[in-house]
Motif scaffolding. Structure first.
Motif, PDB file in Angstrom:
ATOM      1  N   ALA A   8       7.302   3.129  -8.302  1.00 15.71           N
ATOM      2  CA  ALA A   8       5.848   3.166  -8.204  1.00 15.71           C
ATOM      3  C   ALA A   8       5.329   1.984  -7.415  1.00 15.71           C
ATOM      4  O   ALA A   8       5.903   0.888  -7.449  1.00 15.71           O
ATOM      5  N   VAL A   9       4.243   2.209  -6.708  1.00 22.22           N
ATOM      6  CA  VAL A   9       3.474   1.117  -6.136  1.00 22.22           C
ATOM      7  C   VAL A   9       2.554   0.588  -7.220  1.00 22.22           C
ATOM      8  O   VAL A   9       1.726   1.318  -7.764  1.00 22.22           O
ATOM      9  N   VAL A  57      17.700   7.005   6.405  1.00 25.91           N
ATOM     10  CA  VAL A  57      18.922   6.738   7.166  1.00 25.91           C
ATOM     11  C   VAL A  57      18.711   6.958   8.657  1.00 25.91           C
ATOM     12  O   VAL A  57      19.382   6.332   9.491  1.00 25.91           O
ATOM     13  N   ALA A  58      17.788   7.786   9.023  1.00 27.80           N
ATOM     14  CA  ALA A  58      17.478   8.013  10.436  1.00 27.80           C
ATOM     15  C   ALA A  58      16.626   6.902  11.033  1.00 27.80           C
ATOM     16  O   ALA A  58      16.353   6.900  12.230  1.00 27.80           O
ATOM     17  N   GLY A  59      16.203   5.974  10.187  1.00 24.58           N
ATOM     18  CA  GLY A  59      15.357   4.887  10.652  1.00 24.58           C
ATOM     19  C   GLY A  59      13.885   5.203  10.624  1.00 24.58           C
ATOM     20  O   GLY A  59      13.047   4.370  10.990  1.00 24.58           O
ATOM     21  N   THR A  60      13.542   6.408  10.172  1.00 24.39           N
ATOM     22  CA  THR A  60      12.141   6.811  10.116  1.00 24.39           C
ATOM     23  C   THR A  60      11.415   6.078   9.004  1.00 24.39           C
ATOM     24  O   THR A  60      11.879   6.039   7.856  1.00 24.39           O
ATOM     25  N   ALA A  61      10.275   5.485   9.333  1.00 21.04           N
ATOM     26  CA  ALA A  61       9.467   4.778   8.353  1.00 21.04           C
ATOM     27  C   ALA A  61       8.439   5.727   7.750  1.00 21.04           C
ATOM     28  O   ALA A  61       7.676   6.376   8.474  1.00 21.04           O
ATOM     29  N   LEU A  62       8.426   5.816   6.415  1.00 15.91           N
ATOM     30  CA  LEU A  62       7.580   6.771   5.710  1.00 15.91           C
ATOM     31  C   LEU A  62       6.798   6.095   4.592  1.00 15.91           C
ATOM     32  O   LEU A  62       7.221   5.049   4.073  1.00 15.91           O
ATOM     33  N   PRO A  63       5.676   6.677   4.174  1.00 19.75           N
ATOM     34  CA  PRO A  63       5.050   6.252   2.916  1.00 19.75           C
ATOM     35  C   PRO A  63       5.984   6.562   1.741  1.00 19.75           C
ATOM     36  O   PRO A  63       6.897   7.402   1.858  1.00 19.75           O
ATOM     37  N   LEU A  64       5.761   5.924   0.601  1.00 22.75           N
ATOM     38  CA  LEU A  64       6.689   6.035  -0.520  1.00 22.75           C
ATOM     39  C   LEU A  64       6.883   7.475  -0.972  1.00 22.75           C
ATOM     40  O   LEU A  64       8.027   7.917  -1.177  1.00 22.75           O
ATOM     41  N   ASP A  65       5.827   8.234  -1.146  1.00 19.89           N
ATOM     42  CA  ASP A  65       5.985   9.600  -1.649  1.00 19.89           C
ATOM     43  C   ASP A  65       6.804  10.460  -0.684  1.00 19.89           C
ATOM     44  O   ASP A  65       7.660  11.248  -1.106  1.00 19.89           O
ATOM     45  N   ALA A  92       0.843  -1.194   0.000  1.00 23.85           N
ATOM     46  CA  ALA A  92       0.000   0.000   0.000  1.00 23.85           C
ATOM     47  C   ALA A  92       0.879   1.245   0.000  1.00 23.85           C
ATOM     48  O   ALA A  92       1.810   1.361   0.798  1.00 23.85           O
ATOM     49  N   ALA A  93       0.599   2.184  -0.918  1.00 25.25           N
ATOM     50  CA  ALA A  93       1.423   3.390  -1.021  1.00 25.25           C
ATOM     51  C   ALA A  93       1.391   4.216   0.253  1.00 25.25           C
ATOM     52  O   ALA A  93       2.327   4.960   0.550  1.00 25.25           O
ATOM     53  N   SER A  94       0.319   4.096   1.016  1.00 24.67           N
ATOM     54  CA  SER A  94       0.183   4.866   2.252  1.00 24.67           C
ATOM     55  C   SER A  94       0.884   4.212   3.437  1.00 24.67           C
ATOM     56  O   SER A  94       0.993   4.827   4.507  1.00 24.67           O
ATOM     57  N   ALA A  95       1.357   2.987   3.259  1.00 26.36           N
ATOM     58  CA  ALA A  95       2.015   2.286   4.362  1.00 26.36           C
ATOM     59  C   ALA A  95       3.350   2.940   4.695  1.00 26.36           C
ATOM     60  O   ALA A  95       4.108   3.337   3.801  1.00 26.36           O
TER      61      ALA A  95
END
Length: 359
Positions: free
Chosen positions: A249-250, A228-236, A219-222
């Motif tokens: 692309a998702v 590098v900071a370990g922060t988990a983000l959505p793809l965009d 899911a693109a929103s996941a």
């Protein structure tokens, strides 16, 4: 050639000779590594081997442990599964010399680490270590984890490295599908990455990275792409933060169509590897063998997880496609020791070998 042994202090196979070729071997049940592929084996090749159930020393014993300081090593069209630690472990300890030109191409690696009592899973492919690396390649490999444990493909470890190419790989599953860092230059292009946990873990600032054309099944929103900071983000958000992957692309949250790979064996006419990601939940998968068998040629198809059992399909080739069953088999028993039972991959994923029969 088939090798196995239950109680020794050596690997099943140790290669140290220049220009050696290890071809179409089946290697299992070693107390240590399946194959040690060392520096002295300059310009050597491991091709078409099936390597599984090796290792008794936690986090140390792998399907293959690879070093290379001169020339080129080719690891191509092999299958590594259910080894104690990593499947393919391209690694070097301090003082062992810079590693160069290890090419990992067209291999299958699945569920390595799942027979461990200490870790649910470790990794299918690792290229990196504690000395610099350069000229490495990970191209067109096919990896799979049944669950959400382990790092599926990892490029880079703790040492600063020069360059790596990662293109055309299919990387599915694990706690992290793809982890990369510590490269001055990296090409990460046209890979297919999917699963239900983290897609990418980026371990450094990617100034020298060329990153494009990758496809994700998530899911693109996941929040499944890590900086590098370990922060988990959505793809965009990850693209904006890292400056990478503008054309990534998702494709979809989950695939809808089964994907079948066929890789003809370059040393034996009529032999091939069939790899099936059964995303379509098909009872049978269709494989085009027109580039493998000739019309009228007899053949059989064996599941790599029951390679010495009965073939799942046999017949005389009449052209076009054949059908292979995706019901799956139980993973091969571990001989001479008790370990956790690895997951059954079918019907979701399986690997087969096409073998010519007679002339």
């Amino acid at each position: 050639m088939r090798t196995s042994q239950g109680t020794t202090e050596y690997p099943n196979l140790e290669a140290r000779g220049p220009r050696q070729k290890l071809i179409n071997m089946v290697i299992h049940e070693s107390e240590h590594q399946g194959i040690r592929f060392w520096d002295e084996a300059v310009d050597a090749e491991m091709y078409g081997c099936i390597v599984y159930n090796n290792g008794t020393h936690e986090n140390l014993d792998h399907g293959t442990y690879v070093h290379n300081v001169a020339g080129t090593k080719l690891i191509m069209d092999n299958v590594f599964f259910n080894n104690l630690a990593y499947g393919i472990h391209v690694y070097v300890s301090p003082g062992e010399g810079a590693q160069k030109n290890i090419h990992v191409i067209g291999n299958v690696a699945f569920n390595n680490g799942t027979i461990s009592t200490r870790y649910a899973a470790k990794g299918n492919i690792l290229i990196g270590g504690e000395q610099p690396g350069e000229g490495h390649q990970a191209i067109d490999n096919m990896t799979y984890f049944s669950g959400t444990a382990g790092v599926n493909m990892r490029l880079g470890f703790v040492s600063e490295n020069k360059d790596v190419i990662a293109t055309g790989n299919t990387i599915w599953g694990g706690a992290t599908a793809f982890q990369i860092g510590k490269w001055s230059s990296a090409q990460v292009k046209n890979n297919t990455i999917g699963g239900s946990a983290d897609m990418v873990n980026l371990n450094d600032t990617p100034d020298g990275y060329v990153w494009s054309g990758n496809k994700y099944y998530r899911a693109a929103s996941a929040s499944a792409w890590r900086t590098v900071a370990g922060t988990a983000l959505p793809l965009d958000s990850w693209k904006q933060t890292t400056g990478l992957g503008s054309s990534d692309a998702v494709v979809a949250a989950t695939p809808s169509a089964t994907k079948v790979f066929v890789r003809a064996n370059k040393y034996e006419h009529g032999r091939a590897m069939i790899v099936v990601y059964n995303w379509g939940k098909d009872g049978n998968a269709t494989a085009d063998l027109s580039g493998v068998l000739r019309s009228g040629q007899r053949y059989e198809v064996r599941n790599v997880q029951d390679f010495f059992g009965a073939p799942v399909v046999s017949g005389t080739y009449s052209g076009g496609t054949i059908s292979v069953p995706m019901t799956g088999v139980n993973p091969p028993a571990r001989i001479g020791r008790s370990t956790p039972t690895p997951p059954r991959t079918g019907p979701d994923f399986d690997t087969f070998i096409v073998i010519p029969v007679g002339d």
